[in-house]
Design a protein around this motif. Sequence first.
Motif, PDB file in Angstrom:
ATOM      1  N   THR A  34       0.780  -1.207  -0.011  1.00  0.00           N
ATOM      2  CA  THR A  34      -0.249   0.142   0.289  1.00  0.00           C
ATOM      3  C   THR A  34       0.867   1.262  -0.134  1.00  0.00           C
ATOM      4  N   GLY A  35       0.180   2.272   0.017  1.00  0.00           N
ATOM      5  CA  GLY A  35       1.133   3.487  -0.111  1.00  0.00           C
ATOM      6  C   GLY A  35       1.739   3.952  -1.345  1.00  0.00           C
ATOM      7  N   GLY A  36       2.759   4.631  -1.137  1.00  0.00           N
ATOM      8  CA  GLY A  36       3.677   4.791  -2.638  1.00  0.00           C
ATOM      9  C   GLY A  36       2.864   5.434  -3.372  1.00  0.00           C
ATOM     10  N   PRO A  37       2.801   4.830  -4.813  1.00  0.00           N
ATOM     11  CA  PRO A  37       1.989   5.570  -5.707  1.00  0.00           C
ATOM     12  C   PRO A  37       0.546   5.288  -5.850  1.00  0.00           C
ATOM     13  N   TRP A  38       0.232   4.379  -5.309  1.00  0.00           N
ATOM     14  CA  TRP A  38      -1.076   3.814  -5.538  1.00  0.00           C
ATOM     15  C   TRP A  38      -2.337   4.981  -5.167  1.00  0.00           C
ATOM     16  N   PRO A  39      -2.205   5.556  -3.831  1.00  0.00           N
ATOM     17  CA  PRO A  39      -3.232   6.788  -3.706  1.00  0.00           C
ATOM     18  C   PRO A  39      -3.442   7.686  -4.677  1.00  0.00           C
ATOM     19  N   THR A  40      -2.253   8.222  -5.228  1.00  0.00           N
ATOM     20  CA  THR A  40      -2.057   9.283  -6.066  1.00  0.00           C
ATOM     21  C   THR A  40      -2.890   8.991  -7.420  1.00  0.00           C
ATOM     22  N   ARG A  41      -2.173   7.662  -7.862  1.00  0.00           N
ATOM     23  CA  ARG A  41      -3.004   6.976  -9.220  1.00  0.00           C
ATOM     24  C   ARG A  41      -4.700   6.843  -9.136  1.00  0.00           C
ATOM     25  N   LEU A  42      -5.049   6.266  -7.794  1.00  0.00           N
ATOM     26  CA  LEU A  42      -6.612   6.134  -7.901  1.00  0.00           C
ATOM     27  C   LEU A  42      -7.266   7.568  -7.970  1.00  0.00           C
ATOM     28  N   SER A  43      -6.565   8.685  -7.105  1.00  0.00           N
ATOM     29  CA  SER A  43      -7.340   9.962  -7.322  1.00  0.00           C
ATOM     30  C   SER A  43      -7.111  10.394  -8.560  1.00  0.00           C
ATOM     31  N   ARG A  44      -6.074  10.303  -9.134  1.00  0.00           N
ATOM     32  CA  ARG A  44      -6.107  10.856 -10.567  1.00  0.00           C
ATOM     33  C   ARG A  44      -7.005   9.890 -11.460  1.00  0.00           C
ATOM     34  N   THR A  45      -7.151   8.716 -11.285  1.00  0.00           N
ATOM     35  CA  THR A  45      -8.016   7.883 -12.148  1.00  0.00           C
ATOM     36  C   THR A  45      -9.509   8.322 -11.948  1.00  0.00           C
ATOM     37  N   CYS A  46     -10.093   8.626 -10.363  1.00  0.00           N
ATOM     38  CA  CYS A  46     -11.272   9.144 -10.238  1.00  0.00           C
ATOM     39  C   CYS A  46     -11.401  10.500 -10.697  1.00  0.00           C
ATOM     40  N   LEU A  47     -10.468  11.265 -10.881  1.00  0.00           N
ATOM     41  CA  LEU A  47     -10.828  12.714 -11.652  1.00  0.00           C
ATOM     42  C   LEU A  47     -10.754  12.499 -12.911  1.00  0.00           C
ATOM     43  N   HIS A  48     -10.197  11.720 -13.662  1.00  0.00           N
ATOM     44  CA  HIS A  48     -10.339  11.350 -14.889  1.00  0.00           C
ATOM     45  C   HIS A  48     -11.689  11.068 -15.377  1.00  0.00           C
ATOM     46  N   TYR A  49     -12.347   9.973 -14.457  1.00  0.00           N
ATOM     47  CA  TYR A  49     -13.868   9.653 -14.835  1.00  0.00           C
ATOM     48  C   TYR A  49     -14.792  10.711 -14.427  1.00  0.00           C
ATOM     49  N   LEU A  50     -14.445  11.537 -13.386  1.00  0.00           N
ATOM     50  CA  LEU A  50     -15.199  12.594 -13.098  1.00  0.00           C
ATOM     51  C   LEU A  50     -15.433  13.906 -14.491  1.00  0.00           C
ATOM     52  N   GLY A  51     -14.221  13.969 -15.027  1.00  0.00           N
ATOM     53  CA  GLY A  51     -14.083  14.858 -16.113  1.00  0.00           C
ATOM     54  C   GLY A  51     -14.800  14.253 -17.414  1.00  0.00           C
ATOM     55  N   GLU A  52     -14.434  12.730 -17.626  1.00  0.00           N
ATOM     56  CA  GLU A  52     -15.080  12.310 -18.703  1.00  0.00           C
ATOM     57  C   GLU A  52     -16.418  12.251 -18.774  1.00  0.00           C
ATOM     58  N   PHE A  53     -17.033  11.749 -17.485  1.00  0.00           N
ATOM     59  CA  PHE A  53     -18.654  11.592 -17.567  1.00  0.00           C
ATOM     60  C   PHE A  53     -19.360  12.455 -17.252  1.00  0.00           C
ATOM     61  N   GLY A  54     -18.619  13.256 -16.179  1.00  0.00           N
ATOM     62  CA  GLY A  54     -19.313  14.346 -15.600  1.00  0.00           C
ATOM     63  C   GLY A  54     -20.310  13.988 -14.354  1.00  0.00           C
ATOM     64  N   GLU A  55     -20.490  15.125 -13.285  1.00  0.00           N
ATOM     65  CA  GLU A  55     -21.200  14.514 -12.203  1.00  0.00           C
ATOM     66  C   GLU A  55     -22.581  14.262 -12.535  1.00  0.00           C
ATOM     67  N   ASP A  56     -23.348  14.676 -13.503  1.00  0.00           N
ATOM     68  CA  ASP A  56     -24.752  14.645 -13.776  1.00  0.00           C
ATOM     69  C   ASP A  56     -24.804  13.133 -14.163  1.00  0.00           C
ATOM     70  N   GLN A  57     -24.050  12.782 -15.078  1.00  0.00           N
ATOM     71  CA  GLN A  57     -24.229  11.254 -15.802  1.00  0.00           C
ATOM     72  C   GLN A  57     -23.814  10.239 -14.800  1.00  0.00           C
ATOM     73  N   ILE A  58     -22.749  10.688 -13.719  1.00  0.00           N
ATOM     74  CA  ILE A  58     -22.609   9.782 -12.677  1.00  0.00           C
ATOM     75  C   ILE A  58     -23.555   9.405 -11.803  1.00  0.00           C
ATOM     76  N   TYR A  59     -24.213  10.659 -11.327  1.00  0.00           N
ATOM     77  CA  TYR A  59     -25.328  10.541 -10.309  1.00  0.00           C
ATOM     78  C   TYR A  59     -26.292  10.019 -10.692  1.00  0.00           C
ATOM     79  N   GLU A  60     -26.818   9.987 -12.049  1.00  0.00           N
ATOM     80  CA  GLU A  60     -27.906   9.355 -12.958  1.00  0.00           C
ATOM     81  C   GLU A  60     -27.738   7.730 -12.679  1.00  0.00           C
ATOM     82  N   ALA A  61     -26.336   7.322 -12.942  1.00  0.00           N
ATOM     83  CA  ALA A  61     -26.212   5.910 -13.145  1.00  0.00           C
ATOM     84  C   ALA A  61     -26.149   5.580 -11.257  1.00  0.00           C
ATOM     85  N   HIS A  62     -25.614   6.320 -10.673  1.00  0.00           N
ATOM     86  CA  HIS A  62     -25.577   6.027  -9.335  1.00  0.00           C
ATOM     87  C   HIS A  62     -27.131   5.631  -8.631  1.00  0.00           C
TER      88      HIS A  62
END
Length: 189
Positions: A131-159
């Motif tokens: 754990t630790g090392g680069p994994w938390p940063t990579r996961l945060s970047r991955t999350c931000l990528h999906y947030l930018g790609e799909f947008g909050e509205d579409q993500i909330y509708e899917a949720h």
Amino acid sequence: MRLSLPLLLLLLGAWAIPGGLGDRAPLTATAPQLDDEEMYSAHMPAHLRCDACRAVAYQMWQNLAKAETKLHTSNSGGRRELSESVYTDVLDRSCSRNWQDYGVREVDQVKRLTGPGLSEGPEPSISVMVTGGPWPTRLSRTCLHYLGEFGEDQIYEAHQQGRGALEALLCGGPQGACSEKVSATREEL
């Protein structure tokens, strides 16, 4: 200290009996051997992107569900709905959360991202997770990528359609991190 003869024979016999004390293999575990990409790259390695996507979908779903349970009002169908400003804030906080609960471990000679929302089937009796090392940063970047790609509205509708729908939106589709085409390409490498 002197041991009596019957006690000594009992102890020695336990080692010789199948299934006795001497038959048990010791449990051992080693940390996964990470290659250069896994250790030093700023990006999530391709073979772990499906697991990363599923982790992000789980965290988004869990944080939105938690925010909905705090609501005192519900719509006409009895379902609680967050306002746009609230779900936008919840999703932003999902991406900036502490991802320290996630890491990599090797199961059956395959490296997998592990953590909340990612268990599949029985857990190995013993394993080591890095754990630790680069994994938390990579996961945060991955999350931000999906947030930018799909947008909050579409993500909330899917949720609102359920965890599976959110995971399908983020990770499925022909170009999704968990698509058959992407998995087949990974196996060829």
